[in-house]
Design a protein around this motif. Structure first.
Motif: not given
Ligand code: 6PG
Length: 249
Positions: A68-87
């Motif tokens: 399985v390879h995971l991608f994101w359809g979109d992301e917020r321009c915040v750090p990857p550990d930010h509460p708003d981060s989709n990652f």
């Protein structure tokens, strides 16, 4: 209701997510059997979290995680550990709980300077989907999408410039002022429409006006709502709960 769209309505988010998980597993197993891997683009926001938790929980052993390879359809321009981060949301609900090889997690690199992120992610996609597809857009096995109350999907917002992008695979986007993280990165509409399968996961009464418009008159709705413009070459399946479908529709 248009016969062209596959629609399933469930009593609640849990049952919606459970069926979507089972359909996703079928697609994963078909893709791996067919071409050795499963390219899955994930939705952000809150609705898909239950699905991700199910995939990490009771359905965990039904998925060939090493393929399985995971991608994101979109992301917020915040750090990857930010509460708003989709990652960050997917990492907590899914990635941290399953045996997914780290090299199979293709995160949108929001730690880079904003003006370079879209191009960097497009390069990631081009390397994964090489040789560059003749159609000039990559064909994800499955793209999961949510939908906002304004009919946006991924970070393709009504009247947004990213919605009109027809060349690039990935584009910067700006959410309306009402959103906390306005600077976004998003897959573009041609990429969404090149997918083999698209699942929309839509829950809650706040979505019912737009859902009803899209399902009853997709052509008219496509002039107003970006989600209505997602008409992939493959299949699009709408997973709705009763609140989003609206009683007595
Ligand atoms: C995002 C999502 C976005 C989301 C919708 C619905 O980054 O916010 O990708 O497109 O799917 O806004 O969000 P909810 O599921 O939280 O209602």
């Amino acid at each position: 209701m248009s016969s062209e769209l596959e629609i399933h309505v469930y009593p609640d988010l849990e049952s919606l997510s459970r069926t979507a998980a089972e359909r996703l597993i079928d697609r994963a197993q078909e893709a791996v059997a067919g071409h050795g891997r499963f390219s899955l683009s994930l939705a952000g926001g809150t609705t898909p979290r239950t699905l991700y938790q199910l995939l990490a929980g009771e359905y965990r052993d039904q998925i060939p995680w090493s393929r399985v390879h995971l991608f994101w359809g979109d992301e917020r321009c915040v750090p990857p550990d930010h509460p708003d981060s989709n990652f960050a949301m997917v990492d907590e609900a899914l990635i941290s709980k399953v045996p997914l090889p780290p090299e199979n997690v293709h995160r949108i690199p929001t730690e880079k300077p904003v003006e370079t992120v879209a191009e960097a992610y497009e390069q990631t996609l081009r390397e994964f989907f090489q040789p560059a597809p003749a159609t000039s857009f990559p064909a994800f096995d499955l793209i999961l999408l949510g939908m906002g109350e304004d009919g946006h999907t991924a970070s393709l917002f009504p009247d947004g410039s990213a919605l009109e992008e027809r060349e690039r695979w990935v584009a910067p986007a700006l959410a309306p002022p009402t959103y906390s993280s306005r600077q976004r990165i998003t897959l573009t509409l041609p990429v969404l429409n090149r997918a083999n399968d698209v699942f929309f996961l839509v829950s809650g009464a706040s979505k019912k006006t737009v859902v009803r418009a899209i399902l009853n008159d997709p052509e008219q709705a496509s002039r107003l709502y970006p989600a209505a413009r997602v008409r992939p070459r493959g299949r699009v399946v709408w997973f709705l709960d009763e609140a989003a479908r609206g009683a007595g529709a």
